[in-house]
Structure formats: structure tokens, C-alpha cells
Design a protein around this motif. Sequence first.
Motif, PDB file in Angstrom:
ATOM      1  N   MET A 203      -0.709  -6.659  -0.041  1.00  0.00           N
ATOM      2  CA  MET A 203      -1.718  -7.391  -0.812  1.00  0.00           C
ATOM      3  C   MET A 203      -1.020  -8.343  -1.776  1.00  0.00           C
ATOM      4  O   MET A 203       0.154  -8.161  -2.105  1.00  0.00           O
ATOM      5  CB  MET A 203      -2.607  -6.419  -1.587  1.00  0.00           C
TER       6      MET A 203
ATOM      7  N   ASP B  61       0.857  -1.185   0.000  1.00  0.00           N
ATOM      8  CA  ASP B  61       0.000   0.000   0.000  1.00  0.00           C
ATOM      9  C   ASP B  61       0.893   1.235   0.000  1.00  0.00           C
ATOM     10  O   ASP B  61       1.510   1.579   1.008  1.00  0.00           O
ATOM     11  CB  ASP B  61      -0.895  -0.014   1.241  1.00  0.00           C
TER      12      ASP B  61
ATOM     13  N   PRO C 165      -6.395  -9.644  -0.157  1.00  0.00           N
ATOM     14  CA  PRO C 165      -5.843  -9.122   1.099  1.00  0.00           C
ATOM     15  C   PRO C 165      -4.991 -10.170   1.807  1.00  0.00           C
ATOM     16  O   PRO C 165      -5.119 -11.371   1.571  1.00  0.00           O
ATOM     17  CB  PRO C 165      -7.099  -8.780   1.906  1.00  0.00           C
ATOM     18  N   THR C 166      -4.133  -9.710   2.686  1.00  0.00           N
ATOM     19  CA  THR C 166      -3.353 -10.585   3.564  1.00  0.00           C
ATOM     20  C   THR C 166      -3.670 -10.195   5.011  1.00  0.00           C
ATOM     21  O   THR C 166      -4.466  -9.285   5.258  1.00  0.00           O
ATOM     22  CB  THR C 166      -1.848 -10.448   3.308  1.00  0.00           C
ATOM     23  N   HIS C 167      -2.995 -10.837   5.953  1.00  0.00           N
ATOM     24  CA  HIS C 167      -3.242 -10.487   7.351  1.00  0.00           C
ATOM     25  C   HIS C 167      -2.684  -9.121   7.694  1.00  0.00           C
ATOM     26  O   HIS C 167      -3.032  -8.544   8.722  1.00  0.00           O
ATOM     27  CB  HIS C 167      -2.630 -11.543   8.285  1.00  0.00           C
ATOM     28  N   HIS C 168      -1.802  -8.569   6.815  1.00  0.00           N
ATOM     29  CA  HIS C 168      -1.249  -7.231   7.046  1.00  0.00           C
ATOM     30  C   HIS C 168      -1.960  -6.246   6.131  1.00  0.00           C
ATOM     31  O   HIS C 168      -2.024  -6.432   4.918  1.00  0.00           O
ATOM     32  CB  HIS C 168       0.263  -7.215   6.762  1.00  0.00           C
ATOM     33  N   GLU C 169      -2.493  -5.177   6.720  1.00  0.00           N
ATOM     34  CA  GLU C 169      -3.322  -4.240   5.964  1.00  0.00           C
ATOM     35  C   GLU C 169      -2.569  -3.517   4.847  1.00  0.00           C
ATOM     36  O   GLU C 169      -3.186  -3.017   3.913  1.00  0.00           O
ATOM     37  CB  GLU C 169      -3.924  -3.203   6.918  1.00  0.00           C
ATOM     38  N   LYS C 170      -1.244  -3.458   4.938  1.00  0.00           N
ATOM     39  CA  LYS C 170      -0.479  -2.730   3.922  1.00  0.00           C
ATOM     40  C   LYS C 170       0.148  -3.640   2.869  1.00  0.00           C
ATOM     41  O   LYS C 170       0.917  -3.176   2.036  1.00  0.00           O
ATOM     42  CB  LYS C 170       0.617  -1.889   4.596  1.00  0.00           C
TER      43      LYS C 170
END
Length: 642
Positions: A585, A526, A578-583
Amino acid sequence: MIERTKKVGTLLIKLAKPLVKNYVPRKYIFLIDLFLSFLAAQCAFFLVFSTEGVYPIFTTSIGIWIMLGVQGCCFLLFKSYSGLVRYSSFRDAIKQLRVTSVSVISLLLINRIYFWLTGEKLILDAGIIVFGFIAFSFLFFFRVVIKKTYQVMNRSKKRKTAYILGIDREDIAMAEGIISENDNSFKVIGFICNHSKSHQTRIFNLPIYNIEQLEKSSTLADAVIVSDANLQKLRENDSPILGKLLDLQLKIYKLPKLQDWQGQSGYGNLQAIKIEDLLQRSPIQLDREKLRGLYHNKTILVTGAAGSIGSEIVRQLIPFSPKRILLLDQAETPLHELVVELDKNYEESQGLCYEKIICNVRRKKRLRQLFEEFQPEIVFHGAAYKHVPMMESNPIEALSVNFQGTRNVADLALEFKIERFVFVSTDKAVNPTNIMGASKRSAELYIQSLALQQNHYTTFITTRFGNVLGSNGSVIPHFKKQIAENGPVTVTHPEITRYFMTIDEACQLVLEAGAMGNGGEIYVFDMGSPIKIIDLAQHMIRLTGLVPYKDIQIEFTGLRPGEKLYEELLADKESTLPTHHEKIMIAQATHNFDASKKALLTKLLDSVKRYEAETAICTLKELVPEFKPADLAQQLESKKYS
């Protein structure tokens, strides 16, 4: 007495001289405090006995030594000598008051016990009280003299006047620190209120202004000092305050990070904010326990270790205590500079073990020797040629390093059963218009082809992100140099935009992505919103207190060969998960690696090895069909602004 006071003052000034520039060992401060207490005891005896018509100039009675011993024990108990005298504050005065109070109470008790045992007193109780007042005065006066002497001897001839941005608790505390330290660089003359209205009119007897009042004022301060909280607000894209402050030609300063205070107050070391400070986003939350489990006690190879990204990856790996870090780069001088930095900042006790390796990733035989000798378990592959115009003029070199070099390292990772191979790619690999981007995309495809192979041990990961702030050869150091030379600042196109990320943020996400997935994924970060380069240039000029187009000119030079107006993080036929980390992908590619694709990868390698540029580029276009080199229209657009 007057003559003795002068001598004491002279002695204190002499004692202050070594404190001005150097740190005096705490034991010497302890001895000075004891000496001052000895003088206080002598004064107390003089005053007490003078009421009886006796004027002892100097006495060595047992009472003196008991008073001195009790006072010394209180010094040790409260450690009142441990602080830096030059930075003494109200808290230090309170500590000295506690020391003296406990000492006086203890002496009164000892005096009472002695009277019960002998029928006599060591000294009148009033004398002990007098001793307490004199001792506290001497100790306090000593610290005041040292602090003021230090400030006078180090004060600049002309201090900058400054406002404090905000009137919240953190802002007021920061102002109090600057004012109480009598900072030699800045003089606070007021506060700027973020809100349109404030019920307060003055703080510390200093006026509170709003932006509108400052805009109408004929006399302004030189600077604005911001707290961490307000700096975060200034980073917001919709914050109008930053633009208004810069329009007023106020330089903006911040406190240094706590770890950079280096044993002294940060209020005397305020730093001008940089464009990186305004573009830095909120801190990244990493799963450090998971990362430690992956990187702890492992031998890790970092290619391109002397580069901006590679060196930061090395720094961020160190806290996870890897068994050994292999620093591989072909650039001798930057690698030497990295080694000097590591030797300076990290001791052997911290468990840092590294090998410095000069090697070109195009030399597979040399790479094989390194894999055999050091047996790496994880590879971060960051070695690459990255400058777009330079690679447009040297396409074979771009493919040789970015494609062939990546292939060499990846093949050996597969052969030696490396646990994880993390490839650092770029947003320029998406719908590339230049050789650099297309060469990185071809490397991505090769990594994915290896990941799709059956029955292999290695997990292949690709990370993709945009421009990194402050990296070697990036636009920000280039603009800084042009501004320092009084311009002009050159921008290729008024509408050109780029994604930006700080080096530490990018490398943290690389480490996090390296711990994810089953292999074959392309992780995109991101990057926030794209930033117009012209806005970046204007902000950087205004941050120096100058006015764009007035003090520093901005000129448009036209798009360079292979340069796009905007960058993309995902190709047209890709989607994200999405992944477990919001920033972070996952970019899901739709490429099918059939026999024809693999044949093109082999053909591309052969043409690069034979230095057949035309064949290599034609093969590259087949392999990366979205690769569209700069056309005539773009060249005409470049000439328009040249």
C-alpha cells in the motif's frame, strides 16, 4: 549350486559396501546388471540341459552371448540402471519386469527366426522363459540386498515413533513413502485425524486417532509429521490443533523443500518445524516479467549488502540476470561470508557478476569514486544502524549513518542520474519513541524532499515494514540461544507486540515496490496481525518439546530505553492507497516541504557533522514533531518488571 549361491550372496554384499555411503557411477550398476544376467543365462542353460542328463557348469555358446546382448540393449532402452539402488521401490521392480519381459519376447523372436534359417534353435523356448524368471529374480534380489544393507548399516539404534497428521491423500502418500523406505529416524505408528469423526479405523494397518484420544492416552509417540497442506493449516491463527499438539509435548516435523533433497529421498531427512515455518504466510505472487524488464542487464548497487535484508535482496536479484551487482558494506567479515556463499552457489555460467566493496556510507568522497567508476543504474539502500537500545546510547552515530549516510547516497543518486533509488525504512519510523526510529524518519523526509524537486531523472521510493524473522539481532535467534542454554527466556513486557515478516517475503516486496510509482511514495507492506512476544516465546519453547514455566522459565525485564509496547506502520496523519499488489500500500504523507523544513534538514546535517548531539536531537524533534522520546512513565514501567 548351494555353494555357488553363497558365493553370489557374498559378492552382492561386497558390491553393497561402496553403495552405503557413496554414489556409484551408473555405468558400474549397468555392468553389475549385465553380470547378473550372465549368471541367469548360465543357470538357464544348466537347468535346460540337465533334463537331458548333461550338466554344463559353465558354457560360452553363442546363445549365451545373444541373450546377454539382448538383455543389455533392454537395459539401455529402459535405463533401468539409472536410479539410486539404495532407494529402489515398487516402481523400480516394475521397470525390471518390463526389461525382462521385452528381453524374453525379443529372444523368442530371434530364436524363431534362427530356427527358420537353420532348422535349429539357439536354446529351447522353455530355457528362454526360465532365463527371464531367473534374471528378474537376480536383478530384484540385488536391489533388495543393497537397500536393506544400506538401511541396516545406517539405522539409528533408537528410532523416534511418530504420527502422521491427517488422513488425506497427501498425508497417506507421505506415510507410504516413510514406511516403504523403512526410514532410519522415524517409525510411523498411527495417524491423527483432523476431523471429529472418520469412517476409517486403520490405514496400512495402523490406527487412526483423534486429538481427544491422544489427550487421554498414557503412552504417546515422540513426534508428529505434517504434510505441506497441514503445515499451512497450522499457520492459521485460529487453528486449535497446533496448541493441542504442543500441549502433548509432541515434536512436529516436516519434509524438506524439494530443492533441498539433493538427489535423495527427503523422507530420511525430516526437519523439525521452526517458529518461522508457522509464521510464514502464503507465497507472494510477483510480476516477474515486469521485474525482469526493470532489473535485467542493469548495474545495481546494494548498500548494507552483507546484512540480513541486503544479502537477501542480492540473492533475489540474481534470477533477473543483472549486468553487475555492487555489494557495498563496511563489515568485512559478513561481506566475505556473502561472497563465499555466492561463489559456492552460483556459477559463472549463470551470469552472476559482482563487485565486493568495503565502504562506509558516511564517506561521501569514497562513494563518489564508486559511482564514477561503476556507474550504477539502480540503488537499494539498506545500510543502517538498527538496534534500538544501542542507538539510544549513541544518538550521533545513529543519525550519522541513518540520516547522513542515506543523504550521501541519495544525493549521489540524483547527481549521477540513477534510474531508481529504493530506500529500506522501518515501522519504527512511525511516531518514533527512539533515536533509531526518528533517524530513519528524518531520512524518509529527506528522500521525499528530493522526490519533490523539479526536473530530475531519479525515481525515489521508500519501503517500510516491521520486524524480519531471523534477521541479525532479532528476537527469534535471541530466544533460540536462551532456550538452548535452558533459559530463562527474557521478554521485556507481557503485553508487548510486534509485526513480523520473513526475510524472503520482505525482500520480494522490496523488489516489487522498487518497480512501482512515480517517486516520493512510501510503500508499506501488509504485515498481517501483530504477534504478542510472550506468545512467540511460549511457542518456541513448546516446539522444542519443553513446557514453559516448568522446563524453561520466562522472565519479564521491563521495556528498554526507547522501546514501544507496539509498533505502527502508518503515522497518525497518513492514509493509505491500494496498489496493484494486495500486500503493498502507499502511505500518503501530509508534510509540506517548505523552506523551514529544508532548513531543518540542513541544520540537522550540520549538527551531525559537528558531533553536536544535543543540537542534533533538538533539531530532530523540530523536524519530526511526532518524535516523543521515552518519558519518566516508561522508565518507571521498565523498573516494574526488572
